[in-house]
Scaffold this active site. Structure first.
Site, PDB file in Angstrom:
ATOM      1  N   VAL A   1       0.843  -1.206   0.000  1.00  8.10           N
ATOM      2  CA  VAL A   1       0.000   0.000   0.000  1.00  8.10           C
ATOM      3  C   VAL A   1       0.877   1.255   0.000  1.00  8.10           C
ATOM      4  O   VAL A   1       0.589   2.228  -0.710  1.00  8.10           O
ATOM      5  CB  VAL A   1      -0.980  -0.009   1.195  1.00  8.10           C
ATOM      6  CG1 VAL A   1      -1.813   1.256   1.202  1.00  8.10           C
ATOM      7  CG2 VAL A   1      -1.901  -1.227   1.108  1.00  8.10           C
TER       8      VAL A   1
ATOM      9  N   GLY B   1     -11.160  -0.794   1.973  1.00  8.19           N
ATOM     10  CA  GLY B   1     -10.135  -0.537   0.948  1.00  8.19           C
ATOM     11  C   GLY B   1     -10.465   0.669   0.085  1.00  8.19           C
ATOM     12  O   GLY B   1     -10.414   1.810   0.540  1.00  8.19           O
TER      13      GLY B   1
ATOM     14  N   GLU C   1      -3.938 -15.295   3.075  1.00  2.77           N
ATOM     15  CA  GLU C   1      -2.635 -15.297   3.740  1.00  2.77           C
ATOM     16  C   GLU C   1      -2.239 -16.726   4.100  1.00  2.77           C
ATOM     17  O   GLU C   1      -3.094 -17.589   4.285  1.00  2.77           O
ATOM     18  CB  GLU C   1      -2.731 -14.515   5.061  1.00  2.77           C
ATOM     19  CG  GLU C   1      -3.265 -13.114   4.943  1.00  2.77           C
ATOM     20  CD  GLU C   1      -2.194 -12.125   4.524  1.00  2.77           C
ATOM     21  OE1 GLU C   1      -1.011 -12.486   4.583  1.00  2.77           O
ATOM     22  OE2 GLU C   1      -2.569 -11.022   4.109  1.00  2.77           O
TER      23      GLU C   1
ATOM     24  N   LYS D   1     -13.224  -4.105  11.522  1.00  4.90           N
ATOM     25  CA  LYS D   1     -13.862  -3.117  10.643  1.00  4.90           C
ATOM     26  C   LYS D   1     -15.265  -2.760  11.174  1.00  4.90           C
ATOM     27  O   LYS D   1     -15.666  -1.592  11.149  1.00  4.90           O
ATOM     28  CB  LYS D   1     -13.932  -3.665   9.223  1.00  4.90           C
ATOM     29  CG  LYS D   1     -12.530  -3.831   8.605  1.00  4.90           C
ATOM     30  CD  LYS D   1     -12.545  -4.670   7.336  1.00  4.90           C
ATOM     31  CE  LYS D   1     -11.170  -4.782   6.705  1.00  4.90           C
ATOM     32  NZ  LYS D   1     -11.083  -5.791   5.639  1.00  4.90           N
TER      33      LYS D   1
ATOM     34  N   GLY E   1      -5.997  -4.331  -1.808  1.00  6.84           N
ATOM     35  CA  GLY E   1      -5.150  -4.196  -2.999  1.00  6.84           C
ATOM     36  C   GLY E   1      -4.439  -2.864  -3.022  1.00  6.84           C
ATOM     37  O   GLY E   1      -4.885  -1.877  -2.427  1.00  6.84           O
TER      38      GLY E   1
HETATM   39  N1  HSE Z   1      -7.503  -9.226   4.520  1.00  4.02           N
HETATM   40  C1  HSE Z   1      -8.509  -8.294   4.093  1.00  4.02           C
HETATM   41  C2  HSE Z   1      -9.462  -8.985   3.145  1.00  4.02           C
HETATM   42  C3  HSE Z   1      -7.957  -7.109   3.360  1.00  4.02           C
HETATM   43  O1  HSE Z   1      -9.292 -10.149   2.802  1.00  4.02           O
HETATM   44  O2  HSE Z   1     -10.406  -8.339   2.753  1.00  4.02           O
HETATM   45  C4  HSE Z   1      -7.421  -6.065   4.258  1.00  4.02           C
HETATM   46  O3  HSE Z   1      -8.420  -5.464   5.018  1.00  4.02           O
END
Ligand code: HSE
Length: 434
Positions: free
Chosen positions: A14, A134, A190, A205, A302
């Site tokens: 980012v 995002g 991940e 969030k 992204g």
């Molecule tokens: N790991 C998060 C997702 C992105 O898969 O949406 C970052 O907030």
């Protein structure tokens, strides 16, 4: 034109996107904002890897404090992530009287009290637009666009990894483990996917959105969190047969003085707009008392989408600084002033999908119906389903029920009683419905 200098901490995916965007769109921003936003310094522990963006080598340093203390840096952008060094540096920047722009949802959800408190004491701003959604400027919507509304509910698909897995489970009829492994190979998940698939990323969030909607810091330990790790392909299929799609939803809801904040796999009717949000996309539906339903959709992660929102924040802070306003966007209050109470998860009421592997014998269904009735759970529809061959359990059949609205505590008690009544051979599955 006034120049405002930017220093970036963290030159990862980012960070590089933000640097590239600031360099590429400097002129466009200057025309829109009336301020020349200049990238001045970038700090990272690794300043030798090629990040795919051409920055002057003199801009790079391994010393983050040198960036914070640089007199030419007016805005500090934290893109390191986590609550370790990132927290120390954010606090250092605020204490140095510099506004901070961050995308760090974990930091805000877990240490928001302290961060906003220090920002308040120093009279500077913390902007965190990219911490949720995002590339979707949902934070700005709540702070500004819908500022004149009482927010009645927010329903969000806020984790792209989970949405990608759920979409493929449904579309391709694959089990969770197979899709997760494939997503990891393709780089969509991940290597350690727990934060995403166990729902904590979405919960961070949800906590941030709820805090903005209601004006006080909603701590993580007040958020009900269930992930998708144990979701069975059988339930994805049965839900689809009933006309529903399973999504990991963040639900923020107000009823009078009570606030619910929860994250769980949820059956969403196919006719609902959120059911059309598939693959890695995110969306949030916000219901305001004046606006009614409003919907925001886009890429939730992204390099470029996240950079877009970070740069939007930088632009806002730069415009404020140029106009001599150092504290324009009020943060979230540290304390609930007593206006709201968090609703206990056991008190949260929903419609439910329940699936039970039931003994294929006369009277078994009656026993279950009696137990549900005893706990005040009213059945809306019930169907006996057929399993795939590999899911079959000799002597047992899957029964799926949809219920009317029931309290979490009542449903849990009913399912506990059913489990001990000798009519099912495994714990019942229960999923909330929108
Ligand atoms: N790991 C998060 C997702 C992105 O898969 O949406 C970052 O907030």
């Amino acid at each position: 034109m006034k120049q405002i200098g930017v220093g970036i901490l963290g030159f990862g995916t980012v960070g590089a996107g933000v640097a590239e965007g600031l360099l590429r769109n400097r002129q466009v921003m200057a025309e829109r904002l009336g301020v020349d936003v200049v990238l001045r310094r970038i700090a990272d522990i690794d300043v030798t890897t090629d990040r795919g963006v051409a920055v002057d080598a003199s801009m790079l340093t391994t010393d983050a404090m040198a960036v914070i203390n640089d007199a030419g840096v007016h805005i500090v952008v934290e893109l390191i992530g986590g609550t370790g060094i990132a927290k120390t540096l954010v606090l250092a920047a605020l204490n140095a009287g510099k506004p901070v722009v961050t995308a760090n949802k974990k930091l805000l959800a877990e240490c928001g009290d302290e961060i906003f408190d220090v920002a308040e004491k120093n009279g500077v701003d913390v902007y965190f637009g990219a911490s949720v959604g995002g590339g979707i400027p949902i934070i700005r919507v709540l702070r500004e666009g819908l500022a004149g509304n009482e927010i009645q509910s927010i329903h969000g698909i806020l984790n792209g990894t989970c949405n990608y897995i759920l979409t493929r489970m449904e579309h391709e009829g694959l089990p969770f483990d197979a899709v997760l492994a494939d997503a990891q190979r393709a780089g969509y998940a991940e290597a350690n996917p727990g934060l995403d698939i166990d729902g904590f990323d979405t919960a961070h969030k949800a906590s941030i959105l709820a805090s903005l909607a209601y004006g006080f810091h909603v701590p993580m330990d007040k958020v009900l969190v269930e992930g998708i790790r144990n979701l069975s392909g059988m339930d994805v299929k049965f839900a689809a047969e009933f006309g529903y799609r399973i999504k990991l939803l963040a639900v923020v809801k107000r009823e009078g003085p009570e606030i619910e904040v929860r994250v769980h796999p949820t059956l969403v009717p196919l006719s609902h707009m959120l059911a059309s949000v598939n693959h890695v996309f995110n969306a949030a539906m916000v219901h305001g008392d004046l606006s009614g339903d409003t919907l925001y959709y886009g890429r939730g992660a992204g390099r470029e989408p996240t950079a877009s929102t970070v740069i939007g924040d930088i632009g806002d802070v730069a415009r404020n600084l140029a106009a001599g306003r150092s504290r324009y966007a009020r943060g979230v209050s540290v304390a609930n002033d007593g206006k709201f109470a968090m609703r206990a998860p056991s008190e949260v009421a929903s419609k439910y999908y329940i699936r039970l592997m039931v003994l294929d014998k006369a009277g078994a269904l009656g026993i279950m119906a009696t137990i549900l009735g005893k706990h005040g759970v009213s059945v809306l529809a019930a169907t006996q389903k057929a399993c795939e061959e590999e899911e079959e359990m000799p002597g047992y059949v899957p029964i799926v029920m949809l219920t009317h609205t029931a309290k979490g505590a009542d449903m849990d008690a009913a399912l506990r009683d059913i489990l001990t009544a000798g009519v099912v051979n495994e714990p019942p599955v229960s999923l909330r419905m929108i």
